[in-house]
Design a protein around this motif. Structure first.
Motif, PDB file in Angstrom:
ATOM      1  N   ALA A 149      -3.059   2.200   1.013  1.00  0.00           N
ATOM      2  CA  ALA A 149      -2.669   3.346   0.188  1.00  0.00           C
ATOM      3  C   ALA A 149      -3.484   4.574   0.547  1.00  0.00           C
ATOM      4  N   ALA A 150      -4.782   4.394   0.793  1.00  0.00           N
ATOM      5  CA  ALA A 150      -5.650   5.524   1.136  1.00  0.00           C
ATOM      6  C   ALA A 150      -5.190   6.210   2.413  1.00  0.00           C
ATOM      7  N   ARG A 151      -4.774   5.424   3.397  1.00  0.00           N
ATOM      8  CA  ARG A 151      -4.305   6.019   4.658  1.00  0.00           C
ATOM      9  C   ARG A 151      -3.071   6.878   4.426  1.00  0.00           C
ATOM     10  N   HIS A 152      -2.122   6.340   3.670  1.00  0.00           N
ATOM     11  CA  HIS A 152      -0.920   7.121   3.383  1.00  0.00           C
ATOM     12  C   HIS A 152      -1.258   8.377   2.567  1.00  0.00           C
ATOM     13  N   LEU A 153      -2.132   8.239   1.584  1.00  0.00           N
ATOM     14  CA  LEU A 153      -2.503   9.384   0.753  1.00  0.00           C
ATOM     15  C   LEU A 153      -3.145  10.489   1.578  1.00  0.00           C
ATOM     16  N   PHE A 154      -3.965  10.114   2.541  1.00  0.00           N
ATOM     17  CA  PHE A 154      -4.562  11.109   3.438  1.00  0.00           C
ATOM     18  C   PHE A 154      -3.475  11.914   4.146  1.00  0.00           C
ATOM     19  N   HIS A 209      -7.274  13.794  -0.685  1.00  0.00           N
ATOM     20  CA  HIS A 209      -8.627  13.554  -0.177  1.00  0.00           C
ATOM     21  C   HIS A 209      -9.149  12.246  -0.778  1.00  0.00           C
ATOM     22  N   PRO A 210      -8.796  11.107  -0.182  1.00  0.00           N
ATOM     23  CA  PRO A 210      -9.245   9.832  -0.738  1.00  0.00           C
ATOM     24  C   PRO A 210     -10.709   9.536  -0.415  1.00  0.00           C
ATOM     25  N   THR A 211     -11.356   8.833  -1.330  1.00  0.00           N
ATOM     26  CA  THR A 211     -12.689   8.282  -1.131  1.00  0.00           C
ATOM     27  C   THR A 211     -12.618   6.803  -1.479  1.00  0.00           C
ATOM     28  N   ILE A 212     -13.292   5.963  -0.692  1.00  0.00           N
ATOM     29  CA  ILE A 212     -13.187   4.512  -0.859  1.00  0.00           C
ATOM     30  C   ILE A 212     -14.493   3.926  -1.376  1.00  0.00           C
ATOM     31  N   TYR A 213     -14.395   3.119  -2.421  1.00  0.00           N
ATOM     32  CA  TYR A 213     -15.504   2.288  -2.876  1.00  0.00           C
ATOM     33  C   TYR A 213     -15.137   0.853  -2.507  1.00  0.00           C
ATOM     34  N   TYR A 214     -15.925   0.257  -1.603  1.00  0.00           N
ATOM     35  CA  TYR A 214     -15.549  -1.043  -1.015  1.00  0.00           C
ATOM     36  C   TYR A 214     -16.821  -1.862  -0.805  1.00  0.00           C
ATOM     37  N   GLY A 248       0.810  -1.216   0.000  1.00  0.00           N
ATOM     38  CA  GLY A 248       0.000   0.000   0.000  1.00  0.00           C
ATOM     39  C   GLY A 248       0.841   1.263   0.000  1.00  0.00           C
ATOM     40  N   LEU A 249       1.967   1.232   0.705  1.00  0.00           N
ATOM     41  CA  LEU A 249       2.879   2.371   0.694  1.00  0.00           C
ATOM     42  C   LEU A 249       3.417   2.606  -0.714  1.00  0.00           C
ATOM     43  N   SER A 250       3.774   1.536  -1.407  1.00  0.00           N
ATOM     44  CA  SER A 250       4.260   1.653  -2.780  1.00  0.00           C
ATOM     45  C   SER A 250       3.192   2.250  -3.691  1.00  0.00           C
ATOM     46  N   VAL A 251       1.955   1.782  -3.537  1.00  0.00           N
ATOM     47  CA  VAL A 251       0.850   2.313  -4.353  1.00  0.00           C
ATOM     48  C   VAL A 251       0.681   3.808  -4.109  1.00  0.00           C
ATOM     49  N   SER A 252       0.737   4.215  -2.850  1.00  0.00           N
ATOM     50  CA  SER A 252       0.552   5.631  -2.530  1.00  0.00           C
ATOM     51  C   SER A 252       1.660   6.480  -3.149  1.00  0.00           C
ATOM     52  N   GLN A 253       2.885   5.963  -3.184  1.00  0.00           N
ATOM     53  CA  GLN A 253       3.982   6.716  -3.779  1.00  0.00           C
ATOM     54  C   GLN A 253       3.840   6.803  -5.295  1.00  0.00           C
ATOM     55  N   ALA A 254       3.306   5.750  -5.915  1.00  0.00           N
ATOM     56  CA  ALA A 254       3.055   5.808  -7.354  1.00  0.00           C
ATOM     57  C   ALA A 254       2.010   6.872  -7.669  1.00  0.00           C
ATOM     58  N   VAL A 255       0.963   6.946  -6.851  1.00  0.00           N
ATOM     59  CA  VAL A 255      -0.047   7.996  -7.039  1.00  0.00           C
ATOM     60  C   VAL A 255       0.606   9.369  -6.915  1.00  0.00           C
ATOM     61  N   PHE A 256       1.468   9.524  -5.913  1.00  0.00           N
ATOM     62  CA  PHE A 256       2.149  10.813  -5.701  1.00  0.00           C
ATOM     63  C   PHE A 256       2.951  11.227  -6.929  1.00  0.00           C
ATOM     64  N   LYS A 257       3.595  10.260  -7.603  1.00  0.00           N
ATOM     65  CA  LYS A 257       4.375  10.573  -8.800  1.00  0.00           C
ATOM     66  C   LYS A 257       3.481  10.883  -9.996  1.00  0.00           C
TER      67      LYS A 257
END
Length: 236
Positions: free
Chosen positions: A69-74, A79-84, A34-43
């Motif tokens: 990833a959502a937690r890290h992005l926050f 401003h993450p929104t989750i569809y789950y 999830g940390l990796s995913v959040s960093q990819a979003v950041f890039k």
């Protein structure tokens, strides 16, 4: 350096070995993913380009990666929104949801409305273990991902793609080509058909484990947990 791929069968065996002789817990591996995913979003989506991130999570580990990833992005300022829509009762996933609720990260039941008011989408529905038919409510969601003009980052596999066979010839995922893909731990054979930006995440493999599974470990820069890569056989 072009990276070699790992089959779905070998990827599953590698995960099991990481959690046995490798001494990692599933919590640790999900946190790193999830940390990796959040960093990819950041890039891909700098804060100055829009902070609204919609994360579509499936019921398995891929969805758990999306929750992390959502937690890290926050905490990065997004401003993450989750569809789950299909939430397992497993304690791990319940804890990940609780962490997001404590941050007041919103959950939505209406993906089609949410995708109209977001700046970037993370497809964390199905990962490398997916096979068979796409079941409700995900067919319409994958169709929306295919049709949207909003950039999409797929986690480990574009949802509905066969890990070894690539994009489906029919069904809701036919023609689905997200703008970016992050492969976790190692690229899967499906990357041969992928035509967007490709990242690798998983800066934790030991040299011995990488050698055993025939994996390439690229150079990561500084503190980064992701690196943009090409793959052997991939046409860029």
């Amino acid at each position: 350096m072009a990276l070699r791929t790992i089959s779905a069968k070998s990827a599953a065996a590698l995960d099991q070995e990481l959690m046995s002789t490798g001494a990692f817990s599933i919590d640790q591996l999900m946190e790193l993913a999830g940390l990796s995913v959040s960093q990819a979003v950041f890039k891909l989506q700098p804060l100055t380009a829009g902070k609204r991130i919609l994360i579509a999570c499936g019921p398995g580990n891929n969805g758990g990666d999306g929750l992390v990833a959502a937690r890290h992005l926050f905490h990065y300022g997004y401003h993450p929104t989750i569809y789950y829509p299909k939430q397992p009762r497993n304690e791990l996933y319940q804890r990940l949801r609780k962490q997001l609720e404590d941050l007041r990260v919103p959950f939505t039941d209406d993906f089609h409305t949410a995708i109209k008011s977001t700046d970037h989408v993370v497809d964390a529905i199905f990962g490398f273990s997916f096979s068979g038919e796409v079941r409700e409510p995900f067919p319409k969601v994958i169709e929306a991902l295919r049709e949207t003009e909003v950039p999409v980052l797929a986690v480990d596999a574009p949802s509905s793609w066969g890990v070894d066979e690539g994009p489906p010839a029919e069904g809701p995922g036919k023609g689905f080509m997200p703008q970016a893909l992050i492969s976790l731990t190692a690229p899967k054979p499906l990357v041969k058909w992928f035509k967007g930006r490709h990242f690798l995440g998983g800066r934790f493999l030991s040299p011995e484990m990488a050698e055993k599974y025939g994996l390439d470990v690229p150079e990561y820069e500084g503190l980064d947990q992701v690196v943009e890569v090409e793959v052997e056989g991939q046409k860029l």
